[in-house]
Design a protein around this motif. Structure first.
Motif, PDB file in Angstrom:
ATOM      1  N   THR A 244      11.409  72.378  57.913  1.00  0.00           N
ATOM      2  CA  THR A 244      10.398  71.335  57.733  1.00  0.00           C
ATOM      3  C   THR A 244       9.181  71.594  58.620  1.00  0.00           C
ATOM      4  OG1 THR A 244      11.389  69.928  59.437  1.00  0.00           O
ATOM      5  CG2 THR A 244      12.186  69.659  57.178  1.00  0.00           C
ATOM      6  N   TYR A 245       8.080  70.955  58.275  1.00  0.00           N
ATOM      7  CA  TYR A 245       6.823  71.206  59.005  1.00  0.00           C
ATOM      8  C   TYR A 245       6.904  70.768  60.467  1.00  0.00           C
ATOM      9  CZ  TYR A 245       5.068  66.454  59.732  1.00  0.00           C
ATOM     10  OH  TYR A 245       4.893  65.166  60.199  1.00  0.00           O
ATOM     11  N   ASP A 246       7.775  69.786  60.753  1.00  0.00           N
ATOM     12  CA  ASP A 246       7.873  69.256  62.117  1.00  0.00           C
ATOM     13  C   ASP A 246       9.161  69.686  62.811  1.00  0.00           C
ATOM     14  OD1 ASP A 246       9.490  67.815  60.431  1.00  0.00           O
ATOM     15  OD2 ASP A 246       8.876  65.840  61.168  1.00  0.00           O
ATOM     16  N   SER A 247       9.775  70.773  62.339  1.00  0.00           N
ATOM     17  CA  SER A 247      11.002  71.270  62.962  1.00  0.00           C
ATOM     18  C   SER A 247      10.693  71.879  64.324  1.00  0.00           C
ATOM     19  CB  SER A 247      11.655  72.324  62.057  1.00  0.00           C
ATOM     20  OG  SER A 247      10.832  73.483  61.993  1.00  0.00           O
ATOM     21  N   SER A 248      11.747  72.220  65.033  1.00  0.00           N
ATOM     22  CA  SER A 248      11.547  72.831  66.355  1.00  0.00           C
ATOM     23  C   SER A 248      10.827  74.167  66.239  1.00  0.00           C
ATOM     24  CB  SER A 248      12.912  73.034  67.032  1.00  0.00           C
ATOM     25  OG  SER A 248      13.761  73.846  66.230  1.00  0.00           O
ATOM     26  N   ALA A 249      10.954  74.833  65.085  1.00  0.00           N
ATOM     27  CA  ALA A 249      10.286  76.131  64.902  1.00  0.00           C
ATOM     28  C   ALA A 249       8.822  75.976  64.522  1.00  0.00           C
ATOM     29  CB  ALA A 249      11.018  76.940  63.825  1.00  0.00           C
ATOM     30  N   GLU A 250       8.485  74.923  63.774  1.00  0.00           N
ATOM     31  CA  GLU A 250       7.123  74.763  63.258  1.00  0.00           C
ATOM     32  C   GLU A 250       6.321  73.670  63.970  1.00  0.00           C
ATOM     33  OE1 GLU A 250       5.567  76.541  60.885  1.00  0.00           O
ATOM     34  OE2 GLU A 250       7.290  77.858  60.569  1.00  0.00           O
ATOM     35  N   GLY A 251       7.032  72.703  64.527  1.00  0.00           N
ATOM     36  CA  GLY A 251       6.355  71.525  65.078  1.00  0.00           C
ATOM     37  C   GLY A 251       5.362  71.810  66.170  1.00  0.00           C
ATOM     38  N   GLY A 252       5.622  72.851  66.984  1.00  0.00           N
ATOM     39  CA  GLY A 252       4.721  73.146  68.095  1.00  0.00           C
ATOM     40  C   GLY A 252       3.609  74.108  67.763  1.00  0.00           C
TER      41      GLY A 252
END
Length: 778
Positions: A244-252
């Motif tokens: 997802t766009y706000d996952s730990s991989a993408e959110g930051g």
């Protein structure tokens, strides 16, 4: 008129009964508990209570009177309500008979008509019927006794049907007393009803409220049970991690800065608010131009507005995100969380087929998305205006899956009960171009990022550099207490040169800023970057940024750019960029059988291209996952053209060879005593995985072992190697097949076994008979 002895005795008993004075109404004591009032809701105790009232009334009579009344009552009448109803019916019949015959007698010069007296009986019974339940609950004996006497008279008259019998039973004085007594009874019944009306009304309301509250609780309990049932079914959805766009991989990761991408974001916003906007918006552009940043920005905006249904960010080389097998389950899970009615429909599909996440994409689409959306849903705001954001579709490594996915997404226009729209970003790769061309113009709106930003890209890059260089100047004194940067350390002319060097790729601008941010001497490094010329070789533009970073990383090692150093570089960095799931520095060193010191030799100098986890004090966290900032760094190192480059050839990573080496490291680790029967030491065969804590599993299957179990098959398949008899894979499966399956089960990946065995079967290089043997295992 002569009377028989039996008639005389009956009259005496009746006179005796009616000659009694009515008992005074007892004082109404304060009740400790509310009166039990029967509402229209059925109560199984009603007939028992009514029967008890009649029994209480009969108990007050003499034995002879009680016997007479019991003989007159029909056998099927056991309750006061039924008896009153029957008495009323017979009295009405008698009333009609008396009215026709006009029976009468003379009393003290006044003509007394039997019909008038019967009328009073009927009136009394009417009143009693209307308040009988109320009074019976308050004073059953006082109501029951007069009724019993009236019942005797009614039955006597009904059975004989003659006024002479009435005269035989009653004298004139008796009839007048009966008339008076009827009036008294009616008054008493009315008084009883009036006295307890308010109390009963209040109690009825309280009881009704209680019953309604109970019904509400039952409804709430039923709804809660339905939610729990749905939750249990929805737990069967296997979703892609960190997609997802706000996952730990993408959110930051970065969003568009204010003032940048104004024209493009405005065009996308116009599409999102247009009620007639096309169902699919395709934003395409080459690598590094900023598509993912735009996707994250749009997804975040839609989410804040309550219009984002789901998002999926593909990522090449990242396990679940590098393919589309879990695309629809991941989308369905997000939609189910946000739209309960839709979640209920999806749960029903999972209850019907709990293994749907392992089925073909077409069935997943039909059962988890299309059919639930077409079911009878309560229309909610999100269903009227719902968006899906799909980023980097080109990074799905299976071309057939990409083609299938686009064909299925075309069918979203079949959904008419809700309005689902989709934003897709990707590179303009041939399979994607062909897939989007097959869509009708009424369904698709496409925008080519380079064309859309031809006028604004330079100003956007300039805004980005100004913002980032100011931030670097602000942070520098905190990171370097004994150093300082002049406020004008990056001049306007420098920024123009940086824009020219980066144009049109934001990833170059991003990487340059990361290099300067991690440098102890950013002003000197800025001069070096500006002097570096863009080459004409691999990935023109990227090599001008990535090559200096790689050269510096190798130069900082104790042995410089020696062959040994470059071999270690390819082993560590080559493995790091090809991992299907990122590992920490500690786990990577265990997998590769190298020291944490050697891993640390290359990792810190590459912080401008690698996302490194840090502790609170800013030092590298050896237990945090390491991953590239952008896919272009991976692509740069794997590009075959780099091998022929004079400067960059020594950094080229042979992808097939690197995958083969990684597969070998995985099998070595698994054969080295980490896999065994009861690997988690539970000593309880058949115990459910959910009953074992994650800490116990992680202790016995640490990160590097879990990785090796999960991905050794993918590495060997990608390497292009063929499996032979008595090879490493053959020996491993002969000794550890069941141990490996058990480990995958503890990791929650038991379903991967079938797919993995199928992949291995496809690369076996043996005779036909032996091939069939492996097929039997499969």
């Amino acid at each position: 008129m002569s009377l028989t002895p039996q008639s005389s005795r009956t009259r005496d008993r009746v006179r005796s009964f009616f000659g009694r004075s009515p008992s005074p109404l007892p004082n109404r004591p304060a009740r400790a508990t509310p009166i039990s009032v029967q509402t229209s809701l059925h109560n199984p105790a009603d007939s028992r209570n009514a029967s008890g009232i009649l029994a209480d009334a009969l108990e007050t009579l003499t034995a002879e009177d009680r016997e007479t009344v019991r003989n007159l009552l029909p056998a099927n009448v056991i309750g006061i309500d039924a008896a009153v109803a029957e008495a009323h019916t017979h009295a009405s019949e008698l009333q009609q008979l008396c009215a026709k015959t006009r029976w009468s007698w003379n009393y003290k010069g006044r003509e007394i008509y039997v019909s008038d007296q019967v009328d009073k009986i009927v009136q009394f019974l009417d009143k009693f019927k209307s308040v009988g339940d109320v009074v019976a609950n308050v004073d059953p004996v006082h109501v029951g006794l007069p009724w019993a006497g009236i019942r005797v008279i009614l039955e006597a008259i009904r059975r004989r049907g003659s006024p002479s019998i009435a005269k035989a039973l009653w004298g004139s004085d008796d009839l007048m007393q009966f008339e008076e007594r009827c009036n008294v009874l009616c008054i008493r019944a009315a008084e009883e009803a009036s006295l307890c009306a308010s109390e009963i009304s209040e109690q009825w309301r309280v009881n009704l409220d209680t019953r309604l509250s109970s019904l509400d609780e039952i409804h709430h309990l039923r709804a809660s049970l339905t939610k729990l049932h749905d939750k249990a079914d929805l737990a069967k959805l296997v979703s892609a991690r960190e997609a997802t766009y706000d996952s730990s991989a993408e959110g930051g990761l970065p969003r568009c800065l204010p003032g940048t991408r104004i024209e493009l974001l405005g065009r996308i916003n116009t599409w999102t608010v247009d009620p007639l906007g096309k169902r699919i918006f395709w934003l395409c552009g080459k690598a590094g131009i900023g598509k993912s940043t735009i996707s994250r920005t749009v997804a975040e905006t839609l989410d804040k507005d309550g219009r984002l249904g789901a998002s999926f960010f593909f990522k090449r080389g990242r396990a679940d995100r590098s393919h589309a097998k879990l695309f629809f389950p991941t989308i369905a899970k997000q939609l189910a969380d946000k739209i309960p009615d839709l979640g209920h429909a999806i749960a029903a599909a999972l209850e019907e087929d709990s293994l749907i996440c392992e089925k073909h994409m077409t069935k997943q689409f039909d059962k988890l998305l299309l059919q639930p959306l077409q079911s009878n849903l309560t229309i909610q705001p999100l269903l009227r205006d719902c968006f899906l954001v799909i980023d980097a579709l080109d990074e799905c490594e299976d071309t057939e899956q990409v083609e299938t996915l686009l064909k299925l997404l075309k069918r979203i226009e079949d959904v008419t009960s809700s309005r689902i729209r989709i934003l897709i970003t990707s590179r303009p790769d041939p399979p994607l171009i062909a897939g989007f061309k097959a869509m009708s113009s009424s369904l698709l709106q496409d925008v080519h990022l380079e064309e859309a930003q031809v006028e604004s890209i330079r100003s956007d890059l300039e805004i980005f550099f100004n913002h980032e260089l100011v931030q670097i100047g602000t942070r520098y004194p905190r990171l370097n207490p004994f150093g300082s940067l002049p406020t004008d350390w990056a001049k306007p002319h420098d920024i123009k040169l940086l824009v020219n060097k980066s144009h049109p790729l934001f990833i170059i601008a991003f990487t340059i800023c990361k290099i300067l941010s991690s440098s102890n001497k950013p002003q000197e490094d800025l001069r070096q970057i500006l002097l570096q010329k863009n080459g004409n070789g691999v990935s023109t533009g990227l090599e001008a940024v990535y090559l200096p970073v790689l050269q510096q990383a190798v130069a900082t090692t104790s042995k410089g750019g020696t062959k040994e150093t470059l071999t270690l570089f390819r082993k560590i960095v080559g493995s790091l960029i090809l991992l299907y799931d990122p590992l920490s520095a500690t786990s990577l060193s265990r997998l590769l059988v190298t020291s944490i010191r050697e891993v640390g030799t290359f990792i810190p100098p590459l912080r401008s291209v690698l996302n490194l986890p840090e502790k609170v004090d800013g030092t590298l966290d050896p237990l945090g996952a390491i991953k590239p900032f952008h896919l272009s760094f991976r692509d740069f190192l794997l590009d075959p053209h780099l091998a022929a480059d004079d400067e960059g050839g020594k950094f080229w990573i042979n992808e097939a060879q690197a995958h083969k080496q990684l597969a070998g490291h995985c099998l070595r680790l698994l054969r080295g005593g980490t896999l065994m029967e009861d690997v988690c030491r539970i000593n309880a065969p058949g115990k459910r995985r959910a009953a074992i804590s994650q800490a116990v599993i992680a202790k016995n299957l640490p990160e590097e072992v879990a990785y090796a179990c999960s991905y050794w098959v993918q590495h060997i398949s990608t390497s292009g190697e063929r499996l032979k008899d008595d090879g490493d894979v053959h020996r491993f499966l002969k000794n550890h097949l069941l141990h490996w399956i058990e480990a995958l089960s503890w990791l929650g990946k038991a379903s991967d076994v079938i797919h993995s065995l199928g992949s291995l079967r496809a690369i076996v290089d043996v005779s036909h008979a032996q091939m069939n043997d492996l097929g039997a295992v499969h």
